[in-house]
Design an enzyme around this catalytic site. Structure first.
Site, PDB file in Angstrom:
ATOM      1  CD  GLU A   1      -2.620   2.764  -3.527  1.00 38.63           C
ATOM      2  OE1 GLU A   1      -2.978   3.957  -3.438  1.00 38.63           O
ATOM      3  OE2 GLU A   1      -3.114   1.854  -2.820  1.00 38.63           O
ATOM      4  CG  HIS A   2      -0.114   6.270  -0.500  1.00 40.50           C
ATOM      5  ND1 HIS A   2      -0.531   7.387   0.174  1.00 40.50           N
ATOM      6  CD2 HIS A   2      -1.133   5.375  -0.400  1.00 40.50           C
ATOM      7  CE1 HIS A   2      -1.751   7.181   0.668  1.00 40.50           C
ATOM      8  NE2 HIS A   2      -2.128   5.966   0.340  1.00 40.50           N
TER       9      HIS A   2
ATOM     10  CD  GLU B   1      -4.930   5.275   3.209  1.00 40.93           C
ATOM     11  OE1 GLU B   1      -3.772   5.656   2.902  1.00 40.93           O
ATOM     12  OE2 GLU B   1      -5.624   4.541   2.484  1.00 40.93           O
TER      13      GLU B   1
ATOM     14  CG  HIS C   1      -1.674   1.227   1.465  1.00 42.77           C
ATOM     15  ND1 HIS C   1      -1.269   2.156   2.394  1.00 42.77           N
ATOM     16  CD2 HIS C   1      -2.783   1.743   0.881  1.00 42.77           C
ATOM     17  CE1 HIS C   1      -2.106   3.177   2.385  1.00 42.77           C
ATOM     18  NE2 HIS C   1      -3.031   2.955   1.482  1.00 42.77           N
TER      19      HIS C   1
END
Lengths: 427, 431
Positions: B70-71, B143, B67
């Site tokens: 991905e960022h 997040e 993840h």
């Protein structure tokens, strides 16, 4: 782009969009009324009670079985808040048998179920069945209280409530819990009859259909005597600046929410409306917008920092999730972005990216049948329907000066903070 | 260009494999304004341990790194912002990470070719620095905090922890503030180089487009890049038993009503391959829909007694890596609900569902599969996910139509096993 073909009788407008784009057909039936304290709770409860069953489908189970038999036709009965209007909404979506190994006329059958639910509710002695009303009041209490469970929407709701305190807009979509005790089968049925008689009814049908047949069918189904209202309560859009208010709620949460409520002082029918939408695009609704770039990317303060408008009330609201200890810093940065726009600090990229993105959004809107219907109804409620092409054309004529003028008219009113229970009372 | 067709659905996919191993699928949708493109790698939060092709030692990476990666893909060496590159054409970009894949996407109404180039170029050109890696920790930290406050997310992940003892599906996709603090640019590059090879990815494009032209554009783009063929990646997943880790997980949060998720771990089903996975998925789905769908006797009995609300639903996930069912929603009396459920499910496993309920559930699922085809986004996501798992998405409706009552009842008996049952509760905290 195609638009709706409309025919109206007795305050019932049938909007049809014949298209072969979709593998399912959509039917949306809406009844519009003023959002007001006296009627909000019963009006909100109505669609849920109606979904409890009709003459032919007398229990939720029988109703759902009939829908499932039509290859999973989906029927929802919900309540919407559109500015200061309350809209009872029934949406039916049913697959087109053309793509299935069956000859059953699914659309006609789905229409039959929908009209039975709306026109032939279960009653005794001129009242809804008492046990159904009681059961749905219990469920409705839970729905009202569940607002607390999603902290992002809770913070948003609280912020807008504080911003619009004393105005009809502050009435919750689902109505108030304390009003539910006053409702029984008779009062609720009377309210429904009143709506059926007086509320403007807008029906949307999108799919591989023949408009003439749809008109005929709809006017035959909704064949009651009507005295539709033509005037609604005026909505106060203009608001003067007052001292900025801070509201702090405390709950046991991990992440703080910083929300800001503002008045745009622009109403949807105004020629300034497209410029307002552009303003919001530059300010906060995209990943290239000032809020995302500054609050998130430059300062790493938030995962989300975004702004939205509700043009039916002229409000603009910022939503962000930030560490409580960073509230002041984030607030300062957000205010700086608004000030920068008022000073005309909008670069060519921010401006052109926003126009391109809006054009893209409005073109894409037609890809969703129910989305197209919703957009059309918003225009009707606001008092000016613009086609998507019209909006796209208008965006392309907006200038930076227009946007600056909008920015100068925006009034920052309410700063709302949802924070944890520890620490200082002031953020 | 190879055509995959479904006559009944009036739908076709046009497939080409690029020399570097990338599978490209174009699915025309006449009449739609938007074109939706999804570029996906078979790499997600569960890929915590693996052997890099060419190496012999195993690599273990910090939780949440897929993840994080991905960022960080949105960072460009030129300093240009990827969002701005897309915004020039009004395209709307996004990305997401799941347990077993990471996807990058855009939807646009103009300049499909230009947007495709942007998509392929930024995902195939990583740029990580110590500074930009540090910067992201604050954003992802928020997040994670956001999800920590989301009771729906918490009740779901706690159920996965109840199901799985060893399997890394039991860790949060974004990791924890602690685990992401250990991420460095070196580990990011290592993961990137292992999992973002074109042969481990697919590209799916859905819209009112000309398949030949799109394929040519992708071919041209890839021809400019130097990817040598990569040997297979060795993924090391711990052996996971059939029994659940914990039959009950329970926490308190600020909520108005208890939230509950429960279901069955079904690890055996994850050993299936290709079409068998699809048959298993829909045989189970028909069974669960008939058993607990909105028109089922059981659901309506619970709804009438106020134990469940209309939002209560079920889902079944089966992939080559994990398999489980999840039922969930709000319940004022979760203990009473569990009691009723346990008895009803035991009976269902024993007697099975009736022929009428079977037929109704099957029709409903067929209709829903058809409805998904009205959304380019839904087609892209499902086609891509199924494809990476070795399944043909277009087979969904034919498989549904072919299933029999016996198959479904057999499947229910296998699935509804008490020792595979777990429940997760979020109870209201006083506030």
């Amino acid at each position: 782009m195609k638009t709706f073909q409309t025919r109206e009788e007795r305050g019932i407008s049938v909007h049809v969009l014949p298209t072969q784009m979709f593998k399912k057909s959509s039917i949306v039936v809406t009844l519009t009324t003023d959002l007001q304290e006296e009627t909000a709770a019963p009006t909100a409860l109505l669609p849920y009670v109606l979904m409890r069953g009709s003459e032919q489908y007398s229990t939720p189970e029988k109703l759902q079985m009939a829908l499932d038999d039509l290859y999973g036709a989906a029927l929802s009965g919900t309540i919407d808040k559109k500015g200061e209007r309350h809209v009872v909404d029934f949406t039916m979506q049913v697959p087109n048998e053309k793509y299935l190994s069956t000859d059953e006329p699914l659309f006609e059958k789905a229409l039959g179920i929908l009209s039975d639910v709306i026109m032939k509710p279960l009653t005794e002695n001129g009242a809804f069945l008492a046990e159904n009303v009681k059961a749905e009041i219990d469920q409705h209490k839970k729905r009202i209280n569940a607002v607390l469970d999603d902290k992002m929407s809770y913070a948003n709701l609280r912020c807008l409530q504080e911003l619009t305190k004393g105005e009809p807009y502050s009435i919750p979509r689902l109505g108030r819990e304390e009003e539910l005790a006053k409702i029984d089968g008779k009062t609720l049925y009377d309210r429904y009859q009143q709506l059926l008689k007086t509320a403007p009814i807008h029906i949307y049908v999108i799919g591989d259909v023949d408009p003439e047949q749809v008109y005929q069918h709809m006017f035959e189904t909704f064949n009651m005597e009507r005295e539709p209202v033509t005037e609604f309560r005026p909505v106060q859009i203009l608001h003067e600046a007052r001292t900025e208010r801070q509201v702090v709620d405390r709950l046991d949460v991990n992440q703080g929410k910083l929300n800001i409520g503002m008045w745009t002082n622009v109403e949807m029918p105004s020629d300034d409306y497209p410029a307002l939408v552009v303003f919001n695009g530059i300010f906060g609704s995209y990943p290239h917008s000032k809020l995302f770039v500054n609050v998130r990317e430059k300062h790493s303060l938030a995962y989300y920092a975004t702004s939205r408008i509700d043009p039916l009330k002229g409000v603009l609201y910022v939503m962000s999730g930030v560490e409580v200890s960073h509230f002041e810093k984030a607030l300062t940065i957000i205010k700086e972005q608004l000030d920068a726009m008022r000073r005309g600090e909008i670069n060519d990229e921010e401006f052109s990216f926003t126009i391109s993105s809006l054009v893209n959004d409005y073109r894409t809107a037609g890809d969703s049948a129910t989305g197209a219907a919703d957009m059309h109804l918003n225009g009707l409620i606001a008092g000016r329907v613009r086609t998507r092409e019209e909006m796209i054309e208008a965006f392309q004529k907006v200038t930076v000066d227009d946007v600056v003028r909008i920015a100068k008219g925006v009034v920052l009113d309410t700063v709302y903070m949802l924070r944890d229970k520890g620490g200082e009372a002031h953020a | 260009m190879h055509e995959i067709r479904n006559e009944q659905l009036q739908l076709a996919a046009y497939h080409e494999q690029i020399e570097n191993g990338l599978d490209v699928y174009v699915i025309p949708k006449p009449g739609f304004a938007q074109t939706f493109a999804l570029f996906t790698t078979k790499y997600g939060s569960i890929d915590r341990e693996f052997v890099v092709p060419g190496e012999t030692e195993r690599t273990v990476v910090p939780d949440g790194i897929a993840h994080f990666l991905e960022h960080k893909m949105f960072e460009q060496e030129s300093g240009e912002d990827v969002f701005n590159l897309f915004a020039k054409y009004g395209a709307s970009p996004n990305a997401f990470t799941s347990f077993d894949m990471t996807a990058y996407l855009f939807s646009s109404t103009i300049a499909v070719k230009e947007n495709l180039d942007i998509l392929l170029n930024y995902v195939q050109d990583p740029y990580f620095t110590d500074e930009n890696v540090e910067k992201e920790k604050g954003i992802i930290g928020q997040e994670i905090r956001m999800y920590d406050d989301n009771p729906g997310w918490v009740v779901y992940f706690n159920l996965l922890r109840g199901f799985y003892k060893q399997h890394p599906i039991n860790i949060d996709i974004a990791g924890t503030v602690e685990s992401i603090s250990k991420i460095t640019k070196e580990t990011l590059y290592k993961c990137y180089n292992t999992f973002y090879h074109p042969s481990n990815m697919n590209l799916v494009i859905v819209g009112d487009v000309d398949p030949a032209a799109i394929h040519a554009a992708v071919r041209d783009n890839q021809a400019q890049k130097d990817f040598t063929r990569q040997p297979d990646i060795q993924r090391l997943l711990p052996e996971e038993g059939e029994e659940v880790a914990e039959p009950r997980v329970q926490v308190e949060m600020v909520v108005s009503i208890p939230k509950i998720n429960f279901g069955y771990k079904d690890i055996k089903s994850s050993k299936l391959k290709g079409n068998d996975l699809l048959v298993n998925e829909y045989a189970t789905a028909i069974g669960l829909e008939a058993l607990f769908g909105k028109s089922s006797t059981l659901f309506n009995r619970l709804y009438e007694s106020g134990l469940v609300d209309k939002q209560f639903g079920w889902s079944y996930d089966v992939t080559p890596f994990y398999a489980h069912s999840v039922f969930g929603g709000n319940s004022p009396e979760p203990e009473k609900l569990l009691e009723a459920i346990t008895a009803a499910f035991a009976e269902a496993a024993d007697t099975g569902i009736s022929a009428e309920d079977f037929e109704r559930a099957k029709r409903k699922l067929i209709g829903q599969s058809l409805s998904d085809l009205d959304s380019p986004r839904a087609i892209c996501r499902q086609f891509s996910a199924y494809n990476l798992r070795g399944i043909d998405y277009f087979e969904t409706v034919p498989v549904l139509e072919s299933l029999t009552l016996d198959q479904v009842n057999q499947r229910l008996r296998e699935h509804l096993r008490p020792e595979c049952f777990s429940a997760s509760l979020v109870l209201p905290k006083k506030h």
